[in-house]
Design a protein around this motif. Structure first.
Motif, PDB file in Angstrom:
ATOM      1  N   GLY A 108       0.818  -1.222   0.000  1.00 44.03           N
ATOM      2  CA  GLY A 108       0.000   0.000   0.000  1.00 44.03           C
ATOM      3  C   GLY A 108       0.843   1.259   0.000  1.00 44.03           C
ATOM      4  N   LEU A 109       1.855   1.304   0.874  1.00 42.47           N
ATOM      5  CA  LEU A 109       2.698   2.503   0.962  1.00 42.47           C
ATOM      6  C   LEU A 109       3.594   2.651  -0.270  1.00 42.47           C
ATOM      7  N   SER A 110       3.966   1.535  -0.897  1.00 45.29           N
ATOM      8  CA  SER A 110       4.752   1.608  -2.145  1.00 45.29           C
ATOM      9  C   SER A 110       3.916   2.209  -3.277  1.00 45.29           C
ATOM     10  N   ILE A 111       2.633   1.813  -3.337  1.00 44.71           N
ATOM     11  CA  ILE A 111       1.722   2.384  -4.352  1.00 44.71           C
ATOM     12  C   ILE A 111       1.577   3.892  -4.139  1.00 44.71           C
ATOM     13  N   ILE A 112       1.396   4.294  -2.865  1.00 46.98           N
ATOM     14  CA  ILE A 112       1.264   5.726  -2.548  1.00 46.98           C
ATOM     15  C   ILE A 112       2.551   6.474  -2.899  1.00 46.98           C
ATOM     16  N   THR A 113       3.699   5.863  -2.582  1.00 47.73           N
ATOM     17  CA  THR A 113       4.998   6.481  -2.915  1.00 47.73           C
ATOM     18  C   THR A 113       5.119   6.703  -4.411  1.00 47.73           C
ATOM     19  N   GLY A 114       4.742   5.666  -5.194  1.00 44.86           N
ATOM     20  CA  GLY A 114       4.799   5.777  -6.660  1.00 44.86           C
ATOM     21  C   GLY A 114       3.920   6.913  -7.169  1.00 44.86           C
ATOM     22  N   ALA A 115       2.701   7.015  -6.603  1.00 48.48           N
ATOM     23  CA  ALA A 115       1.764   8.070  -7.015  1.00 48.48           C
ATOM     24  C   ALA A 115       2.320   9.458  -6.696  1.00 48.48           C
ATOM     25  N   LEU A 116       2.898   9.601  -5.502  1.00 45.98           N
ATOM     26  CA  LEU A 116       3.444  10.903  -5.096  1.00 45.98           C
ATOM     27  C   LEU A 116       4.677  11.267  -5.929  1.00 45.98           C
ATOM     28  N   PHE A 117       5.479  10.264  -6.269  1.00 48.84           N
ATOM     29  CA  PHE A 117       6.644  10.539  -7.122  1.00 48.84           C
ATOM     30  C   PHE A 117       6.172  10.998  -8.509  1.00 48.84           C
ATOM     31  N   MET A 118       5.112  10.361  -9.025  1.00 47.39           N
ATOM     32  CA  MET A 118       4.547  10.789 -10.317  1.00 47.39           C
ATOM     33  C   MET A 118       4.048  12.234 -10.218  1.00 47.39           C
ATOM     34  N   LEU A 119       3.379  12.563  -9.107  1.00 45.29           N
ATOM     35  CA  LEU A 119       2.881  13.929  -8.927  1.00 45.29           C
ATOM     36  C   LEU A 119       4.016  14.948  -8.805  1.00 45.29           C
ATOM     37  N   SER A 120       5.180  14.501  -8.306  1.00 43.31           N
ATOM     38  CA  SER A 120       6.313  15.423  -8.164  1.00 43.31           C
ATOM     39  C   SER A 120       6.859  15.870  -9.523  1.00 43.31           C
ATOM     40  N   ARG A 121       6.457  15.168 -10.607  1.00 38.33           N
ATOM     41  CA  ARG A 121       6.921  15.521 -11.963  1.00 38.33           C
ATOM     42  C   ARG A 121       5.922  16.426 -12.687  1.00 38.33           C
TER      43      ARG A 121
END
Length: 491
Positions: free
Chosen positions: A342-355
């Motif tokens: 779950g936290l890995s999915i959230i991390t991936g989403a936030l990293f995408m948003l950082s771009r």
């Protein structure tokens, strides 16, 4: 079990407690709706008061700190004065705070009135749920959990959309004023249907804890907020030092108390400590971002409040779909794989948003939000259940006020910290470019990257979670029920 109780179980159906259930659900929906509505309304309120985000975020931070301050008092107050009376008083206080918020003339008034709202709202869910759980026999608990879960899933989904409509087509004042009729209905239904629960003899109240906890948490939140601008400023250092000293004294006082405000001895369990630290990390990132995304959509992308609410809707729906799945998987595989995934999915989403850039499509943003919602639904219930099961069995009823109050403190830190960081990054990037929009977009990217780093740390910590050992069951039924109720109330 007595013959009388067995007969009660046979006769029981949801219909027999539909009145009390309705009173509790109406009250909970009102409180949760208001909490989620502010995220969408904030940019409009900032503009209306001609203020700034770092000032107006205190309307959210003050509210969550007030929630945290009263949650630990819920058990003592209901035992001392009776659950029905305190539940109705808290609904009335929340409704009064809402009406005051709707007539606020400046930022300072709104912040003070939001604190009044929070002082009422904090006890609604734990007291209401505890009352309903006492009415239901243990073998019907699943049906009750499902019914009480309705406001948990509906309110976060409807809150932003309803707030968006009211802000755009009426006025932001109505996101508070709408609570007046709802509050009156909750009080009328409660007076008619809520049972009178017997009062109990109560220990002396931990007055020192009541004074020290709000000082510690409010000053630390202030220090974190100011730290976003400058970690060496007088305001930052004052907040962190005063808050830190108050926190140390608070911990010392609580550990010496026989009946503490918050049961800190539970941190002696390594499994509990690891679980709650992971929960805190995910809460800081998620709740911080839930403020930042509406700000980005309205101030940078130029969306109206209603469109913003509709864009946020899929995140709440994804969380609602994944939460029961996460709950079922927890029983089979435990918290560790669910927390990591779950936290890995959230991390991936936030990293995408950082771009993100000014040209980022709405579809891309919604995809990231759905990923965050799914990751949250998958991991949050599992982590919270793990925390509850890791606590020493005899302390489980005392742990839930700690975890629910701590969640509100983390939300206040998240809002103060993320908005402070965003403001400081916008200021920094303004020195590098003449284009204010470009500076803002880059600052939002930096903020999402910070949140991604926090959830990544949480996912890595998830690798050291261990399944709690089965502990001998010697907790009274009521205490276990109240613990489950309060755990749900923390969502």
């Amino acid at each position: 079990m007595s013959e009388k109780t067995e007969n009660n179980n046979e006769d029981f159906s949801i219909k027999t407690i539909i009145g009390p259930l309705l009173a509790v659900i109406v009250g909970m929906i009102m409180v949760i709706l208001d909490s989620t509505a502010m995220n969408v309304a904030l940019p409009g309120i900032v503009e209306d008061f001609k203020s700034d985000v770092s000032t107006m975020q205190w309307s959210i931070t003050g509210y969550t700190l007030a929630l945290a301050a009263v949650i630990p008092l819920a058990g003592w107050m209901t035992d001392r004065f009776g659950a029905k009376k305190i539940f109705l008083i808290t609904i009335a206080l929340f409704t009064l705070g809402s009406v005051l918020c709707s007539i606020a003339q400046n930022p300072e008034q709104l912040i003070i009135y939001r604190v009044i709202q929070g002082l009422g709202g904090g006890m609604v869910a734990p007291i209401g749920m505890a009352m309903v759980f006492r009415l239901a026999p243990p073998d019907k608990m699943g049906a009750i959990m499902g019914t009480l879960g309705i406001p948990m899933l509906l309110a976060p989904a409807l809150g932003p959309v309803l707030a968006g409509y009211l802000v755009e087509y009426v006025t932001w004042h109505w996101i508070f004023l709408i609570n007046l009729p709802i509050g009156i209905i909750a009080i009328v239904v409660g007076l008619k249907f809520l049972p009178k629960v017997e009062r109990k003899t109560v220990p002396s109240l931990d007055f020192l804890g009541i004074i020290l906890a709000p000082i510690a948490f409010a000053m630390l939140a202030y220090g974190v907020s100011e730290g976003g601008k400058s970690w060496s400023s007088t305001e930052t250092l004052t907040g962190l030092i005063v808050g830190g000293v108050a926190l140390i004294i608070f911990i010392f006082v609580e550990l010496r108390q026989k009946q503490p405000l918050l049961e800190l001895r539970v941190f002696g369990s390594p499994n509990f400590t690891k679980g709650i630290v992971i929960a805190w990390m995910s809460q800081i990132a998620l709740f911080g971002v839930m403020i930042i995304v509406p700000l980005f959509l309205q101030t940078v992308k130029g969306y109206g409040a209603l469109d913003t609410g509709l864009i946020l809707l899929p995140q709440a729906l994804a969380s609602g779909v994944m939460m029961p799945i996460g709950g079922r998987l927890y029983d089979k595989i435990g918290a560790r794989p669910l927390a990591i995934t779950g936290l890995s999915i959230i991390t991936g989403a936030l990293f995408m948003l950082s771009r993100i850039s000014i040209d980022t499509t709405t579809g891309f943003i919604i995809t990231c939000l759905v990923m965050m919602g799914a990751g949250m639904g998958l991991s949050m219930m599992a982590i919270n259940t793990h925390v509850l099961q890791s606590a020493p069995r005899h302390l489980v009823g005392r742990v839930t006020p700690l975890t629910t109050a701590a969640q509100q403190v983390m939300v206040s830190f998240a809002v103060a910290g993320m908005t402070g960081f965003l403001t400081s990054r916008i200021t920094d990037h303004m020195t590098e470019t003449a284009n204010p929009i470009e500076a803002a977009v880059t600052a939002y990217g930096d903020t999402f990257l910070l949140a991604a780093g926090i959830t990544l740390a949480g996912a890595l910590l998830g690798t050291i979670l261990r399944r709690p050992k089965q502990q001998p069951e010697h907790t009274p039924d009521d205490e276990t029920k109240d613990a489950k109720a309060a755990m749900m109330a923390g969502h």
